[in-house]
Write an enzyme that holds these catalytic residues in place. Structure first.
Site, PDB file in Angstrom:
ATOM      1  N   VAL A  75       0.816  -1.214   0.000  1.00 59.61           N
ATOM      2  CA  VAL A  75       0.000   0.000   0.000  1.00 59.61           C
ATOM      3  C   VAL A  75       0.853   1.269   0.000  1.00 59.61           C
ATOM      4  O   VAL A  75       0.363   2.345  -0.357  1.00 59.61           O
ATOM      5  CB  VAL A  75      -0.979   0.020   1.187  1.00 59.61           C
ATOM      6  CG1 VAL A  75      -2.115  -0.958   0.964  1.00 59.61           C
ATOM      7  CG2 VAL A  75      -0.268  -0.277   2.501  1.00 59.61           C
ATOM      8  N   SER A 150     -10.188   0.908  14.530  1.00 62.07           N
ATOM      9  CA  SER A 150     -10.316  -0.198  15.471  1.00 62.07           C
ATOM     10  C   SER A 150     -10.754   0.328  16.830  1.00 62.07           C
ATOM     11  O   SER A 150     -10.477   1.482  17.177  1.00 62.07           O
ATOM     12  CB  SER A 150      -8.967  -0.913  15.620  1.00 62.07           C
ATOM     13  OG  SER A 150      -8.966  -1.807  16.711  1.00 62.07           O
ATOM     14  N   TYR A 163      -0.512   0.164  17.212  1.00 60.63           N
ATOM     15  CA  TYR A 163      -1.741  -0.074  16.446  1.00 60.63           C
ATOM     16  C   TYR A 163      -2.811   0.961  16.799  1.00 60.63           C
ATOM     17  O   TYR A 163      -3.477   1.526  15.925  1.00 60.63           O
ATOM     18  CB  TYR A 163      -2.216  -1.488  16.755  1.00 60.63           C
ATOM     19  CG  TYR A 163      -3.424  -1.976  16.010  1.00 60.63           C
ATOM     20  CD1 TYR A 163      -3.361  -2.290  14.656  1.00 60.63           C
ATOM     21  CD2 TYR A 163      -4.635  -2.186  16.683  1.00 60.63           C
ATOM     22  CE1 TYR A 163      -4.476  -2.783  13.993  1.00 60.63           C
ATOM     23  CE2 TYR A 163      -5.748  -2.678  16.029  1.00 60.63           C
ATOM     24  CZ  TYR A 163      -5.666  -2.980  14.681  1.00 60.63           C
ATOM     25  OH  TYR A 163      -6.762  -3.461  14.016  1.00 60.63           O
ATOM     26  N   LYS A 167      -4.544   3.684  14.281  1.00 59.88           N
ATOM     27  CA  LYS A 167      -5.970   3.577  14.002  1.00 59.88           C
ATOM     28  C   LYS A 167      -6.736   4.844  14.369  1.00 59.88           C
ATOM     29  O   LYS A 167      -7.667   5.247  13.657  1.00 59.88           O
ATOM     30  CB  LYS A 167      -6.544   2.364  14.739  1.00 59.88           C
ATOM     31  CG  LYS A 167      -6.130   1.023  14.140  1.00 59.88           C
ATOM     32  CD  LYS A 167      -6.449   0.933  12.650  1.00 59.88           C
ATOM     33  CE  LYS A 167      -6.294  -0.469  12.110  1.00 59.88           C
ATOM     34  NZ  LYS A 167      -6.557  -0.537  10.652  1.00 59.88           N
ATOM     35  N   ARG A 198      -7.700 -13.426  10.613  1.00 62.36           N
ATOM     36  CA  ARG A 198      -6.464 -13.988  11.179  1.00 62.36           C
ATOM     37  C   ARG A 198      -5.906 -13.101  12.287  1.00 62.36           C
ATOM     38  O   ARG A 198      -5.179 -13.571  13.161  1.00 62.36           O
ATOM     39  CB  ARG A 198      -5.418 -14.183  10.084  1.00 62.36           C
ATOM     40  CG  ARG A 198      -4.959 -12.879   9.416  1.00 62.36           C
ATOM     41  CD  ARG A 198      -3.905 -13.148   8.366  1.00 62.36           C
ATOM     42  NE  ARG A 198      -3.412 -11.896   7.794  1.00 62.36           N
ATOM     43  CZ  ARG A 198      -2.338 -11.816   7.013  1.00 62.36           C
ATOM     44  NH1 ARG A 198      -1.654 -12.915   6.710  1.00 62.36           N
ATOM     45  NH2 ARG A 198      -1.958 -10.655   6.527  1.00 62.36           N
TER      46      ARG A 198
END
Length: 304
Positions: A75, A150, A163, A167, A198
């Site tokens: 990306v 998230s 993370y 997010k 996953r």
């Protein structure tokens, strides 16, 4: 009820080789969209690459009579993903930023590489693909963008400072972008999903994974990308067939006299009221957020 249809539209879904991205790609294709299935094919920690995930999704779409092309770029190479869409289908209408992976570790043990890798793909990767498609959406005065945040970003989560930071940054990115796109019929919204992918498999049970199947998230994504959609700059939580719009809430606060010397002790004395949501509001813009500040400083005497 008008059926939502994407015939004649080209949709880019990043991270579409499995999980949520695959579910989105299949759902768009089933509704007539031409789909660019982007997936680098790395593992759960973002290491390695494989053409199989994207190719398998494309094969499934084509077997059902749909139109799709596989793209195996990272990306961070957003221009190449946009070029793939234009070369294959001649236009770009919808972008779903979904690609990502995890490097979960407590902050005390986190390496610079753990931090960098997550920020690069989740935030900078979303930027790079969005930046590549933006001129095309502007020129045709039409576009629909959905970014994937998230609950970890909205509320924080142990072991996910990298993370969570990426997010929540996507929320600010999307809200600002929605304002810039409004005059050209470009909407930009955010979903904060929980799905049996996953990424969740490492911390969940098989029973819960089955109940949280990704296919229960995709209908909201398609609704937000519909031609008739006017919702923009919004955040939605979605999981297991439940979905809800989220908004900021702010306490009424305390307005201290700006003409006097303010002390920490005065703040401490008023701290319960500063934190009380008994009288709350819900600012949705910078102007609305600044309103009580403007009102408070208006108490200052006018210069002679």
């Amino acid at each position: 009820m008008t059926k939502i249809d994407f015939t004649g539209r080209t949709v880019i879904v990043t991270g579409a080789g499995g999980g949520l991205g695959r579910a989105h790609a299949l759902a768009f294709a089933a509704r007539g969209a031409c789909v660019v299935v982007n997936d680098l094919g790395g593992d759960i920690a973002g290491i390695g690459s494989s053409v199989s995930p994207a190719d398998d999704t494309v094969a499934t779409i084509r077997a059902a009579g749909g139109r799709a092309v596989a793209n195996h770029d990272c990306v961070l190479d957003g221009e190449r993903i946009a070029e793939c869409a234009l070369d294959e289908f001649g236009r770009i209408d919808v972008l779903v930023n979904n690609a990502g992976f995890l490097r979960d570790v407590s902050f005390a043990r986190m390496s610079d590489e753990d931090w960098r890798a997550i920020i690069e793909v989740h935030l900078n990767g979303a930027y790079k693909v969005t930046r590549a498609v933006w001129p095309h959406l502007q020129a045709q005065r039409y576009g629909r963008i959905v970014k994937t945040a998230s609950a970890a970003g909205l509320y924080g989560n142990f072991g996910q400072t990298n993370y969570a930071a990426a997010k929540l940054a996507l929320v600010g990115f999307a809200r600002a972008l929605s304002l810039e796109g409004a005059s050209r019929n470009i909407t930009c919204n955010v979903i904060a999903p929980i799905a049996g992918s996953r990424l969740l498999a490492t911390v969940s049970t098989p029973e819960r994974m089955a109940a949280l199947r990704p296919e229960l998230v995709s209908p909201l994504v398609l609704r937000l990308c519909a031609e008739a959609n006017t919702e923009t700059g919004s955040v939605f939580e979605v999981a297991g067939g439940w979905m809800a719009k989220l908004r900021w809430e702010r306490a009424a606060g305390v307005a201290f006299d700006p003409s006097t010397d303010l002390t920490p002790e005065a703040v401490d004395a008023a701290f319960d009221e500063i934190c009380s949501f008994a009288r709350a509001d819900h600012p949705g813009t910078v102007r609305e957020a600044a309103a009580p500040v403007i009102a408070n400083i208006a108490r200052l005497p006018k210069a002679q």
